[in-house]
Design a protein around this motif. Structure first.
Motif, short mmCIF file in Angstrom:
data_model
loop_
_atom_site.label_atom_id
_atom_site.label_comp_id
_atom_site.label_asym_id
_atom_site.label_seq_id
_atom_site.Cartn_x
_atom_site.Cartn_y
_atom_site.Cartn_z
N SER A 52 0.83 -1.20 0.00
CA SER A 52 0.00 0.00 0.00
C SER A 52 0.87 1.25 0.00
CB SER A 52 -0.90 0.02 1.24
OG SER A 52 -1.74 -1.11 1.28
N PRO A 53 0.57 2.23 -0.85
CA PRO A 53 1.37 3.46 -0.87
C PRO A 53 1.04 4.38 0.30
CG PRO A 53 -0.46 3.65 -2.39
CD PRO A 53 -0.51 2.25 -1.86
N TRP A 54 2.06 5.06 0.81
CA TRP A 54 1.90 6.11 1.82
C TRP A 54 2.13 7.43 1.07
CZ3 TRP A 54 4.61 4.45 7.02
CH2 TRP A 54 4.29 3.11 7.30
N VAL A 55 1.10 8.23 0.96
CA VAL A 55 1.14 9.42 0.09
C VAL A 55 0.98 10.68 0.93
CG1 VAL A 55 0.03 10.55 -1.87
CG2 VAL A 55 0.16 8.04 -1.79
N ASP A 56 1.89 11.62 0.74
CA ASP A 56 1.83 12.84 1.54
C ASP A 56 0.88 13.86 0.91
OD1 ASP A 56 3.20 14.12 -0.54
OD2 ASP A 56 5.08 14.33 0.56
N ALA A 57 0.76 15.01 1.55
CA ALA A 57 -0.19 16.03 1.10
C ALA A 57 0.13 16.55 -0.28
CB ALA A 57 -0.23 17.18 2.10
N GLY A 58 1.37 16.42 -0.71
CA GLY A 58 1.75 16.86 -2.04
C GLY A 58 1.59 15.80 -3.11
N GLY A 59 1.02 14.64 -2.73
CA GLY A 59 0.82 13.57 -3.70
C GLY A 59 2.01 12.67 -3.91
N ARG A 60 3.08 12.85 -3.12
CA ARG A 60 4.29 12.05 -3.30
C ARG A 60 4.19 10.74 -2.52
NH1 ARG A 60 9.39 15.27 -1.74
NH2 ARG A 60 8.32 15.21 0.27
N ILE A 61 4.73 9.68 -3.09
CA ILE A 61 4.78 8.38 -2.41
C ILE A 61 6.00 8.38 -1.50
CG2 ILE A 61 4.97 5.89 -2.73
CD1 ILE A 61 3.67 6.32 -5.51
N THR A 62 5.75 8.36 -0.18
CA THR A 62 6.83 8.44 0.80
C THR A 62 7.08 7.13 1.52
OG1 THR A 62 5.38 9.13 2.62
CG2 THR A 62 6.24 10.86 1.19
N GLY A 63 6.27 6.12 1.24
CA GLY A 63 6.43 4.81 1.86
C GLY A 63 5.61 3.78 1.13
N VAL A 64 5.92 2.50 1.39
CA VAL A 64 5.20 1.37 0.81
C VAL A 64 5.09 0.32 1.91
CG1 VAL A 64 5.31 -0.50 -0.87
CG2 VAL A 64 5.95 1.81 -1.55
N LEU A 65 3.88 -0.08 2.24
CA LEU A 65 3.67 -0.96 3.38
C LEU A 65 4.42 -2.28 3.18
CD1 LEU A 65 0.23 -1.33 5.14
CD2 LEU A 65 1.90 -3.18 5.12
N GLY A 66 5.30 -2.58 4.12
CA GLY A 66 6.15 -3.76 4.07
C GLY A 66 7.21 -3.63 5.14
N GLY A 67 8.39 -4.18 4.89
CA GLY A 67 9.47 -4.03 5.85
C GLY A 67 9.37 -4.99 7.01
N TYR A 68 9.36 -4.47 8.22
CA TYR A 68 9.37 -5.30 9.44
C TYR A 68 8.24 -6.32 9.40
CZ TYR A 68 8.76 -6.49 14.37
OH TYR A 68 8.61 -7.18 15.55
N GLN A 69 8.60 -7.60 9.58
CA GLN A 69 7.62 -8.69 9.58
C GLN A 69 6.72 -8.63 8.33
OE1 GLN A 69 7.19 -11.28 12.07
NE2 GLN A 69 9.23 -10.55 12.58
N GLU A 70 7.32 -8.25 7.21
CA GLU A 70 6.60 -8.10 5.95
C GLU A 70 5.38 -7.19 6.09
OE1 GLU A 70 5.95 -11.90 4.11
OE2 GLU A 70 8.08 -12.17 3.73
N GLY A 71 5.53 -6.15 6.87
CA GLY A 71 4.47 -5.17 7.04
C GLY A 71 3.96 -5.03 8.44
N GLY A 72 4.32 -5.96 9.32
CA GLY A 72 3.90 -5.87 10.71
C GLY A 72 3.26 -7.15 11.21
N ASP A 73 3.19 -7.29 12.52
CA ASP A 73 2.57 -8.47 13.12
C ASP A 73 1.20 -8.16 13.72
OD1 ASP A 73 3.41 -6.96 15.26
OD2 ASP A 73 4.94 -8.37 15.93
N SER A 74 0.67 -6.99 13.40
CA SER A 74 -0.66 -6.59 13.83
C SER A 74 -1.33 -5.84 12.70
CB SER A 74 -0.57 -5.68 15.07
OG SER A 74 -1.79 -4.96 15.25
#
Length: 231
Positions: A185-207
């Motif tokens: 999932s994209p993390w998009v700031d107020a300017g429309g820029r993609i600043t993150g992508v859901l993933g990383g730790y535990q392939e996105g989290g353990d909750s």
């Protein structure tokens, strides 16, 4: 959060022709809505991750989590998908770009991937849906909107919140209900820029209520350059 396992379809209707055949009637004169470039990734068993169109010179690029595209299976992308309809079509993933640190060791600090999608009817995906530019300044702490498709649901979940730094190389955000299927999932700031992508730790989290992303920094910029380099 799940992300590599393919979810079983919630209802048999999702495998019907009505779902697999998209509604591709577009008004070329109307600009697409901001959410048009976000959608689920589909495999043999329904949708299992989320991706978004990212601006590129070739206008054919999407971004997601690396673990979403690790298996080499045939995958298609359905931007704007909702309730069994894909108003902008199903786009076939053609080529995947992931960092060697992920490919060789599944390093969670490199859980990011880009992929090209094949044109449809002579059109490239960015010309149909629009796209967000990639921000690679490696910052957390600014408010973003996260849009993702849980595998057990047929419409996106949307959350606006402010992420915090995590372990110096990642960021995390509190958003309820971002369960299996929302990886990428994209993390998009107020300017429309993609600043993150859901993933990383535990392939996105353990909750399902706390999600993660790698910081998009110089490593992300280098991977983007690789993905946009003319072959």
């Amino acid at each position: 959060m799940a992300q590599r396992l393919r979810a079983v379809l919630v209802a048999s209707a999702l495998m019907s022709c009505a779902v697999l055949q998209d509604a591709y009637a577009l008004d070329a004169t109307a600009p697409p809505p901001a959410s048009a470039g976000v959608g689920p990734l589909f495999g043999d068993d329904g949708h299992f991750c989320t991706a978004s169109v990212v601006h590129s010179p070739d206008r054919s690029l999407i971004v997601t989590a690396a673990h979403c595209l690790a298996d080499g299976d045939e995958v298609s992308f359905a931007p704007g998908y909702r309730d069994g309809r894909a108003p902008y079509g199903f786009w076939e993933v053609e080529r995947v770009f992931a960092d060697a640190a992920w490919r060789d060791g599944e390093d969670e600090d490199h859980d990011l991937a880009f992929a090209t999608v094949r044109p449809r009817d002579g059109r490239r995906i960015e010309d149909v849906t629009g796209a967000g530019p990639l921000a690679t300044d490696g910052r957390a702490g600014r408010e973003v909107t996260v849009t993702g498709y849980p595998s057990a649901e047929e419409a996106p979940r949307v959350c606006t919140a402010t992420p915090t730094a995590f372990h110096g190389t990642q960021q995390r955000i509190a958003c309820p209900g971002f369960s299996t299927g929302t990886s990428g999932s994209p993390w998009v700031d107020a300017g429309g820029r993609i600043t993150g992508v859901l993933g990383g730790y535990q392939e996105g989290g353990d909750s399902p209520d706390v999600s993660y992303s790698v910081l998009l920094d110089g490593r992300a910029a280098a991977l983007y350059r690789e993905a946009t380099r003319t072959p």
